[in-house]
Design a protein around this motif. Structure first.
Motif, PDB file in Angstrom:
ATOM      1  N   GLY A 171       0.791  -1.309   0.163  1.00 19.37           N
ATOM      2  CA  GLY A 171      -0.031  -0.093   0.093  1.00 19.37           C
ATOM      3  C   GLY A 171       0.891   1.277   0.081  1.00 19.37           C
ATOM      4  N   HIS A 172       2.191   1.119  -0.273  1.00 20.47           N
ATOM      5  CA  HIS A 172       2.945   2.280  -0.305  1.00 20.47           C
ATOM      6  C   HIS A 172       4.160   2.177  -0.917  1.00 20.47           C
ATOM      7  CE1 HIS A 172       4.819   0.622   3.287  1.00 20.47           C
ATOM      8  NE2 HIS A 172       5.935   1.101   2.864  1.00 20.47           N
ATOM      9  N   VAL A 173       4.599   3.118  -1.626  1.00 23.47           N
ATOM     10  CA  VAL A 173       5.743   2.890  -2.570  1.00 23.47           C
ATOM     11  C   VAL A 173       7.127   3.236  -1.619  1.00 23.47           C
ATOM     12  CG1 VAL A 173       7.150   3.810  -4.666  1.00 23.47           C
ATOM     13  CG2 VAL A 173       4.485   3.693  -4.859  1.00 23.47           C
ATOM     14  N   ASN A 174       8.048   2.570  -1.889  1.00 19.37           N
ATOM     15  CA  ASN A 174       9.399   2.637  -0.853  1.00 19.37           C
ATOM     16  C   ASN A 174      10.083   3.858  -1.732  1.00 19.37           C
ATOM     17  OD1 ASN A 174      11.503   2.457   0.239  1.00 19.37           O
ATOM     18  ND2 ASN A 174      12.032   0.303  -0.126  1.00 19.37           N
ATOM     19  N   ILE A 175       9.845   4.778  -0.960  1.00 21.37           N
ATOM     20  CA  ILE A 175      10.571   6.304  -1.611  1.00 21.37           C
ATOM     21  C   ILE A 175      12.126   6.212  -1.784  1.00 21.37           C
ATOM     22  CG2 ILE A 175      10.707   8.665  -1.360  1.00 21.37           C
ATOM     23  CD1 ILE A 175       8.103   8.612   0.210  1.00 21.37           C
ATOM     24  N   SER A 176      12.581   5.277  -0.760  1.00 25.13           N
ATOM     25  CA  SER A 176      14.314   5.235  -0.899  1.00 25.13           C
ATOM     26  C   SER A 176      14.586   4.383  -2.207  1.00 25.13           C
ATOM     27  CB  SER A 176      14.843   4.392   0.314  1.00 25.13           C
ATOM     28  OG  SER A 176      14.224   3.123   0.364  1.00 25.13           O
ATOM     29  N   VAL A 177      13.892   3.879  -2.764  1.00 25.46           N
ATOM     30  CA  VAL A 177      14.317   2.788  -3.949  1.00 25.46           C
ATOM     31  C   VAL A 177      14.092   4.004  -5.036  1.00 25.46           C
ATOM     32  CG1 VAL A 177      13.787   1.053  -5.432  1.00 25.46           C
ATOM     33  CG2 VAL A 177      13.509   0.853  -3.096  1.00 25.46           C
ATOM     34  N   ILE A 178      13.189   4.860  -5.099  1.00 23.10           N
ATOM     35  CA  ILE A 178      12.909   5.781  -6.188  1.00 23.10           C
ATOM     36  C   ILE A 178      14.054   7.002  -6.029  1.00 23.10           C
ATOM     37  CG2 ILE A 178      11.252   7.246  -7.214  1.00 23.10           C
ATOM     38  CD1 ILE A 178      10.796   4.303  -7.367  1.00 23.10           C
ATOM     39  N   GLN A 179      14.368   7.526  -4.718  1.00 20.93           N
ATOM     40  CA  GLN A 179      15.225   8.386  -4.469  1.00 20.93           C
ATOM     41  C   GLN A 179      16.966   8.273  -4.820  1.00 20.93           C
ATOM     42  OE1 GLN A 179      14.917   9.917  -0.654  1.00 20.93           O
ATOM     43  NE2 GLN A 179      16.083  11.675  -0.642  1.00 20.93           N
ATOM     44  N   LYS A 180      17.004   6.991  -4.563  1.00 22.63           N
ATOM     45  CA  LYS A 180      18.617   6.460  -4.596  1.00 22.63           C
ATOM     46  C   LYS A 180      19.153   6.926  -6.033  1.00 22.63           C
ATOM     47  CE  LYS A 180      21.517   2.499  -3.942  1.00 22.63           C
ATOM     48  NZ  LYS A 180      21.663   1.124  -3.304  1.00 22.63           N
ATOM     49  N   PRO A 181      18.455   6.405  -7.008  1.00 17.77           N
ATOM     50  CA  PRO A 181      19.362   6.792  -8.330  1.00 17.77           C
ATOM     51  C   PRO A 181      19.564   8.551  -8.584  1.00 17.77           C
ATOM     52  CG  PRO A 181      17.590   5.306  -8.816  1.00 17.77           C
ATOM     53  CD  PRO A 181      17.270   5.974  -7.220  1.00 17.77           C
ATOM     54  N   LEU A 182      18.605   9.307  -7.883  1.00 11.31           N
ATOM     55  CA  LEU A 182      18.721  10.793  -7.870  1.00 11.31           C
ATOM     56  C   LEU A 182      19.436  11.233  -6.885  1.00 11.31           C
ATOM     57  CD1 LEU A 182      15.006  11.444  -9.237  1.00 11.31           C
ATOM     58  CD2 LEU A 182      17.092  11.285 -10.743  1.00 11.31           C
ATOM     59  N   ALA A 183      20.123  10.760  -6.011  1.00 10.73           N
ATOM     60  CA  ALA A 183      20.612  11.332  -4.761  1.00 10.73           C
ATOM     61  C   ALA A 183      21.893  11.940  -5.424  1.00 10.73           C
ATOM     62  CB  ALA A 183      21.067  10.042  -3.967  1.00 10.73           C
ATOM     63  N   PHE A 184      22.591  11.646  -6.192  1.00 10.83           N
ATOM     64  CA  PHE A 184      23.817  12.745  -6.532  1.00 10.83           C
ATOM     65  C   PHE A 184      23.394  13.915  -7.112  1.00 10.83           C
ATOM     66  CE2 PHE A 184      22.587  10.698 -10.594  1.00 10.83           C
ATOM     67  CZ  PHE A 184      22.885  11.391 -11.453  1.00 10.83           C
ATOM     68  N   ILE A 185      22.142  14.007  -7.577  1.00 16.87           N
ATOM     69  CA  ILE A 185      21.779  15.289  -8.122  1.00 16.87           C
ATOM     70  C   ILE A 185      21.147  16.246  -7.123  1.00 16.87           C
ATOM     71  CG2 ILE A 185      19.836  16.365  -9.662  1.00 16.87           C
ATOM     72  CD1 ILE A 185      19.946  13.970 -11.145  1.00 16.87           C
ATOM     73  N   LEU A 186      20.427  15.804  -5.868  1.00  9.93           N
ATOM     74  CA  LEU A 186      19.879  16.725  -5.094  1.00  9.93           C
ATOM     75  C   LEU A 186      20.934  17.292  -4.241  1.00  9.93           C
ATOM     76  CD1 LEU A 186      16.776  14.425  -4.097  1.00  9.93           C
ATOM     77  CD2 LEU A 186      17.079  16.373  -5.770  1.00  9.93           C
ATOM     78  N   PRO A 187      21.202  18.308  -3.844  1.00 10.07           N
ATOM     79  CA  PRO A 187      21.976  19.125  -3.079  1.00 10.07           C
ATOM     80  C   PRO A 187      21.774  18.501  -1.351  1.00 10.07           C
ATOM     81  CG  PRO A 187      20.384  20.790  -3.496  1.00 10.07           C
ATOM     82  CD  PRO A 187      20.244  19.493  -4.499  1.00 10.07           C
ATOM     83  N   LYS A 188      22.749  18.531  -0.802  1.00  9.94           N
ATOM     84  CA  LYS A 188      22.580  18.155   0.743  1.00  9.94           C
ATOM     85  C   LYS A 188      22.832  19.331   1.504  1.00  9.94           C
ATOM     86  CE  LYS A 188      23.914  13.500   0.059  1.00  9.94           C
ATOM     87  NZ  LYS A 188      24.959  12.278   0.481  1.00  9.94           N
TER      88      LYS A 188
END
Length: 651
Positions: A544-561
């Protein structure tokens, strides 16, 4: 005329000779004396010889000497008398000789005629026999003709039986036809060797075949229960089928009629075709089942079958036919559903469930088999819509240019007004309007969700979640491909817009889709279906919910920390999270109580970190657990699962 002497019969002469010889003392002496003159057989057969010899034996010597002379004289006298007689009656002798000759000739003719007659007697005898036989046949035929003439009326009635039988059958007088058939069967048993009866039986059997075809044809029409009872009664009286064969014939005939109705339904429009099919099957199939149960009994026979007799499970015939009809309906239903019925899937589901419920009254409830069909169609339609959404997103990304959208469309610097929404609905994030590909992608996903909401079995939660997660993974790959293709040409502004693009995708679109999933598949309902407490639902994976970490992992290098740290005290948190703190605080300790760092995004899309402790940390952790599908009872100390304020809260 010559005198005729009477000659005694042979038996009398033999008797007299035996008597004369009996007076002779020595017959052997006589035999030896006259052996040469008189054969023994001659003098024994002539009695006058015996008398003469007896006289000689009694004569003296003198007489014996004169005896030859006397005999010569007597012989001369007799010869003279004979001559005189011949001379005196020579005409008579001549006439007698002529008569004798003529008679001899006539006897020859008679003998020849008799021979010819004897030769012809066998053929004449056979001809007589043939004549007698023909006469008897003629006499028998005459008697038969006379009897036929006397019983002409009865014979005419028998000869007219085939014609009368054909008339009764063609005019549907089946009762009279069955009586005639029974009468003909009795005639056949009594007079099976008569050719006329054989011909009548043959013609009646042909009429019976025509009657059988007409009765079965009636079952292939729209007949009601009384007519079915009459037809089956006639078929049973005809005695051409066993009970099992009669059941099969009835079901085959009614099935042919039902197929003709279903075939006549237009199939151009899938929705119209399946709705009419449901209606026809529900009405007519129910009537057929009612008719069958009224005509045939599925109860066990009172008497056991004879030893060695093959038994047929008659009840299995009906149940097998019903299962076949239900299976055929499900095949037609699934085929039409795959052809596409638009957004009317819930209407079809209601009609099908009502159809299955109506069949529960006859013990053929098939509602349990409808769920897999609609599940397959629903997930197939959803997957197709999601695939189309991904393809459209890819097409738009191929022609997308990073440009700044006017702030009026969704800028985060303008305080958004609270949209007016109905209870139980979710408002999409307005910030997506800044990025048309994401907005169009979300719209397509929401269209798929709305179509799925009409028929959304809880069993599809895993498939829907996996499909959506795969689609988001593909979208992530499309974004990465766009980044790789355009990265070299990015300006600083475009780079910032692309980072905002990815941030909105991860922080707004994906969580919103998770909330949509929770609205479609409430966690409490999933837990009830699985038979587990809601607190244990997180142990069964991403249901009943999408694992956000799986979606976020490929884009982690783009997002600023970037992190902004500030502290919150209990008063500030309490004032901002009133809804979360509406319940009385629980005395149950929740671990951990150490200060919590909770990362998040501010309204401008920048990453921030809240550092809280004490009661504020508990509230924030509780809300974050909600987003992760975890309840606060999952982190309780099992020894202290007690709340003394439940009664007050419930009141």
């Amino acid at each position: 005329m010559a005198a005729t002497a009477t000659v005694p019969s042979t038996p009398a002469l033999a008797t007299a000779t035996a008597a004369a010889l009996g007076e002779v003392e020595d017959e052997g002496l006589l035999a030896s004396l006259f052996r040469d003159r008189f054969p023994e057989a001659q003098w024994r057969e002539r009695p006058d010889v015996g008398r003469y010899l007896r006289e000689l034996s009694g004569s003296g010597l003198e007489r014996l000497r004169r005896e030859p002379e006397r005999l010569a004289e007597e012989r001369a006298q007799l010869l003279q008398q004979t001559r005189d007689l011949a001379f005196a009656n020579y005409k008579t002798f001549i006439r007698g000789a002529e008569c004798t000759e003529r008679i001899h000739g006539l006897f020859g003719v008679v003998e020849a005629s008799l021979g010819c007659l004897l030769d012809r007697l066998p053929s004449f005898q056979q001809s007589c026999r043939n004549f007698v036989k023909q006469a008897e046949e003629i006499s028998s035929d005459r008697r038969m003709n006379t009897l036929t003439l006397n019983r002409h009326t009865e014979i005419l009635e028998i000869l007219e039986i085939p014609q009368l039988m054909d008339t009764c059958v063609r005019n549907s007088y089946y009762e009279e036809a069955l009586e005639l058939a029974a009468y003909v069967r009795r005639l056949e048993r009594k007079y099976s060797s008569i050719p006329v009866i054989q011909g009548i039986v043959s013609e009646v059997r042909q009429s019976m075949q025509l009657m059988l075809s007409q009765l079965i044809q009636q079952l292939r029409a729209n007949v009601q229960l009384p007519a079915c009872l009459r037809v089956i009664g006639y078929l049973r009286r005809m005695d051409v089928f066993t009970e099992a064969e009669l059941r099969v014939k009835f079901l085959q005939a009614r099935d042919a009629w039902l197929r003709s109705i279903l075939t006549a339904i237009p199939s151009e429009d899938p929705y119209f075709h399946i709705t009419k099919t449901i209606e026809a099957c529900r009405v007519h199939l129910f009537d057929i089942i009612t008719q069958y149960r009224a005509i045939f009994s599925d109860e066990d026979p009172l008497l056991p079958p004879a030893l060695g007799e093959n038994t047929v499970n008659e009840s299995a015939i009906f149940h097998g036919w019903v299962l076949q009809k239900v299976s055929q309906f499900l095949q037609v239903l699934e085929a039409d559903l795959h052809r596409g019925v638009g957004s009317r899937l819930d209407s079809l589901l209601g009609q099908c469930m009502y159809f299955g419920l109506s069949f529960s009254r006859v013990g053929a409830d098939f509602r349990g088999q409808l769920a897999p069909v609609f599940q397959r169609v629903a997930i197939s339609t959803f997957q197709k819509a999601i695939q189309e959404a991904v393809e459209k997103f890819q097409d738009e990304m191929n022609s997308y240019t990073l440009t700044l959208i006017p702030a009026i469309l969704g800028s985060s610097h303008i305080p958004p007004t609270a949209p007016v929404t109905q209870p139980g609905t979710l408002q999409p994030p307005m910030v997506l309007l800044d990025f048309p590909p994401l907005a169009c992608f979300l719209n397509n996903i929401l269209v798929a969700f709305n179509d799925l909401r009409l028929c959304c079995p809880i069993a599809l939660v895993q498939d829907v979640t996996r499909t959506l997660e795969d689609a988001l993974t593909k979208v992530t790959k499309v974004i990465l491909a766009f980044h790789r293709a355009e990265e070299a040409a990015f300006t600083s502004g475009e780079q910032e817009l692309f980072v905002q693009f990815c941030t909105v995708f991860l922080e707004d679109l994906v969580p919103y889709l998770n909330r949509c999933l929770q609205l479609l598949f409430p966690p409490a309902q999933i837990a009830q279906t699985l038979g587990v407490p809601p607190t244990q639902l997180s142990k069964y994976g991403d249901l009943g919910h999408v694992n956000i970490s799986v979606i976020q992992k490929p884009l982690a290098f783009i997002l600023p920390k970037r992190e902004i740290v500030f502290s919150l005290d209990e008063k500030e948190v309490t004032s901002e999270l009133t809804a979360a703190a509406s319940e009385e605080p629980s005395p149950v300790p929740v671990t951990p109580e150490s200060p919590q760092d909770e990362p998040g995004l501010d309204p401008r899309g920048e990453q921030v970190v809240w550092q809280a402790s004490g009661w504020a940390a508990r509230i924030i952790q509780h809300e974050m657990d909600h987003l992760q599908g975890c309840l606060f009872t999952d982190k309780m100390d099992n020894k202290t699962l007690t709340n003394i304020h439940w009664m007050e809260v419930n009141d």
